[in-house]
Design a protein around this motif. Sequence first.
Motif, mmCIF file in Angstrom:
data_model
loop_
_atom_site.group_PDB
_atom_site.id
_atom_site.type_symbol
_atom_site.label_atom_id
_atom_site.label_comp_id
_atom_site.label_asym_id
_atom_site.label_seq_id
_atom_site.Cartn_x
_atom_site.Cartn_y
_atom_site.Cartn_z
ATOM 1 N N ASP A 360 0.863 -1.178 0.000
ATOM 2 C CA ASP A 360 0.000 0.000 0.000
ATOM 3 C C ASP A 360 0.902 1.230 0.000
ATOM 4 O O ASP A 360 1.681 1.420 0.936
ATOM 5 C CB ASP A 360 -0.905 -0.007 1.235
ATOM 6 C CG ASP A 360 -1.897 1.144 1.240
ATOM 7 O OD1 ASP A 360 -3.056 0.919 0.867
ATOM 8 O OD2 ASP A 360 -1.512 2.271 1.625
ATOM 9 N N SER A 389 -7.893 -6.385 2.075
ATOM 10 C CA SER A 389 -7.809 -5.611 0.839
ATOM 11 C C SER A 389 -7.473 -6.582 -0.280
ATOM 12 O O SER A 389 -6.669 -7.495 -0.096
ATOM 13 C CB SER A 389 -6.719 -4.535 0.960
ATOM 14 O OG SER A 389 -6.425 -3.966 -0.293
ATOM 15 N N TYR A 390 -8.092 -6.394 -1.458
ATOM 16 C CA TYR A 390 -7.917 -7.378 -2.524
ATOM 17 C C TYR A 390 -6.685 -7.115 -3.389
ATOM 18 O O TYR A 390 -6.299 -7.959 -4.188
ATOM 19 C CB TYR A 390 -9.142 -7.383 -3.442
ATOM 20 C CG TYR A 390 -10.450 -7.739 -2.770
ATOM 21 C CD1 TYR A 390 -10.479 -8.381 -1.536
ATOM 22 C CD2 TYR A 390 -11.668 -7.443 -3.378
ATOM 23 C CE1 TYR A 390 -11.683 -8.701 -0.924
ATOM 24 C CE2 TYR A 390 -12.868 -7.762 -2.775
ATOM 25 C CZ TYR A 390 -12.881 -8.389 -1.546
ATOM 26 O OH TYR A 390 -14.070 -8.708 -0.947
ATOM 27 N N ASN A 394 -1.617 -1.436 -4.027
ATOM 28 C CA ASN A 394 -2.651 -0.428 -3.840
ATOM 29 C C ASN A 394 -2.019 0.954 -3.817
ATOM 30 O O ASN A 394 -1.221 1.278 -2.939
ATOM 31 C CB ASN A 394 -3.418 -0.661 -2.533
ATOM 32 C CG ASN A 394 -4.591 0.286 -2.387
ATOM 33 O OD1 ASN A 394 -5.264 0.606 -3.361
ATOM 34 N ND2 ASN A 394 -4.847 0.743 -1.179
ATOM 35 N N ASN A 396 -2.631 4.313 -2.827
ATOM 36 C CA ASN A 396 -3.578 4.904 -1.890
ATOM 37 C C ASN A 396 -3.252 6.383 -1.663
ATOM 38 O O ASN A 396 -2.803 6.781 -0.590
ATOM 39 C CB ASN A 396 -3.545 4.123 -0.584
ATOM 40 C CG ASN A 396 -4.626 4.539 0.382
ATOM 41 O OD1 ASN A 396 -5.529 5.309 0.046
ATOM 42 N ND2 ASN A 396 -4.536 4.048 1.596
ATOM 43 N N HIS A 420 -4.524 -1.454 -7.833
ATOM 44 C CA HIS A 420 -5.717 -0.692 -7.469
ATOM 45 C C HIS A 420 -5.309 0.745 -7.192
ATOM 46 O O HIS A 420 -4.262 1.001 -6.587
ATOM 47 C CB HIS A 420 -6.387 -1.287 -6.233
ATOM 48 C CG HIS A 420 -7.682 -0.633 -5.871
ATOM 49 N ND1 HIS A 420 -8.826 -0.812 -6.615
ATOM 50 C CD2 HIS A 420 -8.023 0.211 -4.862
ATOM 51 C CE1 HIS A 420 -9.814 -0.116 -6.075
ATOM 52 N NE2 HIS A 420 -9.352 0.525 -5.020
ATOM 53 N N SER A 454 -12.894 2.012 -3.053
ATOM 54 C CA SER A 454 -12.849 0.911 -2.094
ATOM 55 C C SER A 454 -11.822 -0.110 -2.537
ATOM 56 O O SER A 454 -11.656 -0.359 -3.738
ATOM 57 C CB SER A 454 -14.225 0.243 -1.981
ATOM 58 O OG SER A 454 -14.144 -1.003 -1.300
ATOM 59 N N THR A 455 -11.150 -0.746 -1.570
ATOM 60 C CA THR A 455 -10.191 -1.801 -1.893
ATOM 61 C C THR A 455 -10.865 -3.151 -2.094
ATOM 62 O O THR A 455 -10.181 -4.142 -2.365
ATOM 63 C CB THR A 455 -9.130 -1.937 -0.790
ATOM 64 O OG1 THR A 455 -9.784 -2.235 0.452
ATOM 65 C CG2 THR A 455 -8.329 -0.653 -0.652
ATOM 66 N N THR A 456 -12.201 -3.183 -1.975
ATOM 67 C CA THR A 456 -12.918 -4.446 -2.134
ATOM 68 C C THR A 456 -14.058 -4.355 -3.142
ATOM 69 O O THR A 456 -14.847 -5.289 -3.257
ATOM 70 C CB THR A 456 -13.485 -4.931 -0.787
ATOM 71 O OG1 THR A 456 -14.366 -3.931 -0.262
ATOM 72 C CG2 THR A 456 -12.364 -5.193 0.208
#
Length: 675
Positions: A360, A389-390, A394, A396, A420, A454-456
């Motif tokens: 992240d 978190s998928y 990420n 962020n 993501h 969203s992380t999901t």
Amino acid sequence: MTKNYINQNVSVFDRWLKSAFLVIAMFALAASVNAQTINTTAVAGFSNNNGSGTVTFNFQNTNPYAVIITDIEGIVGTAGLTSADIWYKTTPVNGPPGAMSVANGARCDWYLYWVANTTTLVTQPMLSGISVTIPAGVTYGMAVSAYSLTAGRQRYHTMVTPNIPLTTVSAGGCNILMGTLISYATGAPPTAPTITPRGWLGKLTFVPAVVCSSPSTPGSATAIPSSGLCVGSNIALALSGASGGTGQTYQWQSSSAIGGPYTNLGSSSSAPTLNTPATATLYYRCEVTCSFNSQLSTPVLVTVNSPFPSGTYTINSAVSTGGTNYQTFAAAVSAISCGIAGPVVFNVVGGSGPYNEQIDIPAIGGTSAVNTITFNGNNCTLTSAGGASYATLNMNGADYVTFNNLIINATNATLAFGIHMMNASNNNTFNNCTVTVSATATVTTSAAVSMSGSTTSYSTAGTNGSNNLFTGCTVSGGYFGFVFYGDGSSYTTNSNNNIVNCTILDSYLYGIYHYYQGNASISGNLIWRPTRTVFGSTYGIFLTTGCVNVTVEKNRIRNMFFASPGTTGLFYGIYCSSTSASTGLENKFFNNVISDINSASGTQAGLYLTSATYINAYHNTISFADPTSTGGTTYGVYATGGTAVDVRNNVISITRAGTGTRYGVYYSRSSWGDK
């Protein structure tokens, strides 16, 4: 009107006192300059998302003097005449609180006409001009209730991680504590609240119960945290051992040296606490004033980490972290988390890894178009099976980060995002990276590259990212190849996200999906499915609501049923349903080639423009020539209902075998001024 009650039905748990208030007309008391308000609706993650009823929490007074609770605001889920109560007991809630009951106290009721609110965090006055004294250094259990007869109306929030096991909301030396074994809700008094954990949504105002005494005792300044901070991190300043009371003011100051000179931080306040951003390593003290007499607290030192030095570093899994090497991606990201002093390059040592990590990358201070962060992957692999978190990687809030030649795998079969992007991740670049998720995934929680709040979930609106570039990348598998989801209201907040010269393989439904994206380029990409044998309806490139000034050009969409040519399925090469474009900001489809779409039967369309407006579609080549097809309606260009749809100079060939109607260009409007 006041009614005195004898305690006749005390709870089997601790006895509760009740203080509530009856008014015929609304009134207000003169506000003390020392009034402090604790606002639980400001807690990150809290929302008006559940039900209504009595809600419990603990109120902690850490001051060396008593305070008086004077006002409470709340949120009510049902409109109309409503009773409002506050209950308290002299010990904290630490388990099921039992029924609400009066014990050796008095009861007054307050009735108000409330406006229903089941969605927002806007509070309304609930109990005003009350007087509930909380002694110094104690923690009381409390419950707030709004109700009509037996129906609870006070709204509450379902508490989840990270707000459990404990959430503390503070002001003026007092805390509201919520969480596991504290926060219960449901029903109306005297019903015992039992649903847990449920956070109270409201505001509580209090004042010191004493007048300040001159000269005041300033005590010692405290800071949380006091070390290891990054520039911009929040510092919570407070006083320990200080006297207090109404009429006392506090002026916080800072200095680079313990002996000064000191500079005021803002203006003086009636609050003994201050939240301030860290700017450098500094001493902080407070000037405490009562009756024009000022005293200075003992200072506290707050140390701030220096920015990470500019330079070139390595990531090598075979060598421990030390010097200029980092053993993991996580260690490298941690090293730069307090900002950078100049451009930083991390070279992943060839042949090292694989790196089994979820990474992240937050906003990194000091980054800019000049001060960039670069990860040279050297075809090494970053991989993860996911978790809460998928995403394997990420972004962020990260800006100006470049990844070159990195392999990124998300191995969970159904809950997987390779890359993501969220929280305004801007100006990032991915060059020649390979991103792989499951080639058999058939659910929306699988995407090679996603952009969402969203992380999901792929579809959480937000200011998720702008000015990001993917060039020369290969992405494989997932429900989506790329899915970029905007804020749901304007294309300008998620803008200029470009996908250029990439290869998109084996997506289940969408090769590229855009929602509320603006000024973007989808150019020179190859979209096909060489190995996937399970399909849904197929969209090569999909532009839906809110897309403006997107240029889709020089893409090749082909062989979408290559591994299963006998499949029956719907196919849309380029699909657009956006009605948000305008003159000068048209969505453009130029020089794309759509061909070799071999399926047994089913509707097929090259350009599918359903109710879309302000479209320019020029010089595209569309060929449907499957000799083994058994039938299905075929459209070269399908356009319905839109304004300013300009279709010209396209080459369309339909020689597909089988039954079914063929349309070179299909318009459904009775009158078109388009070409």
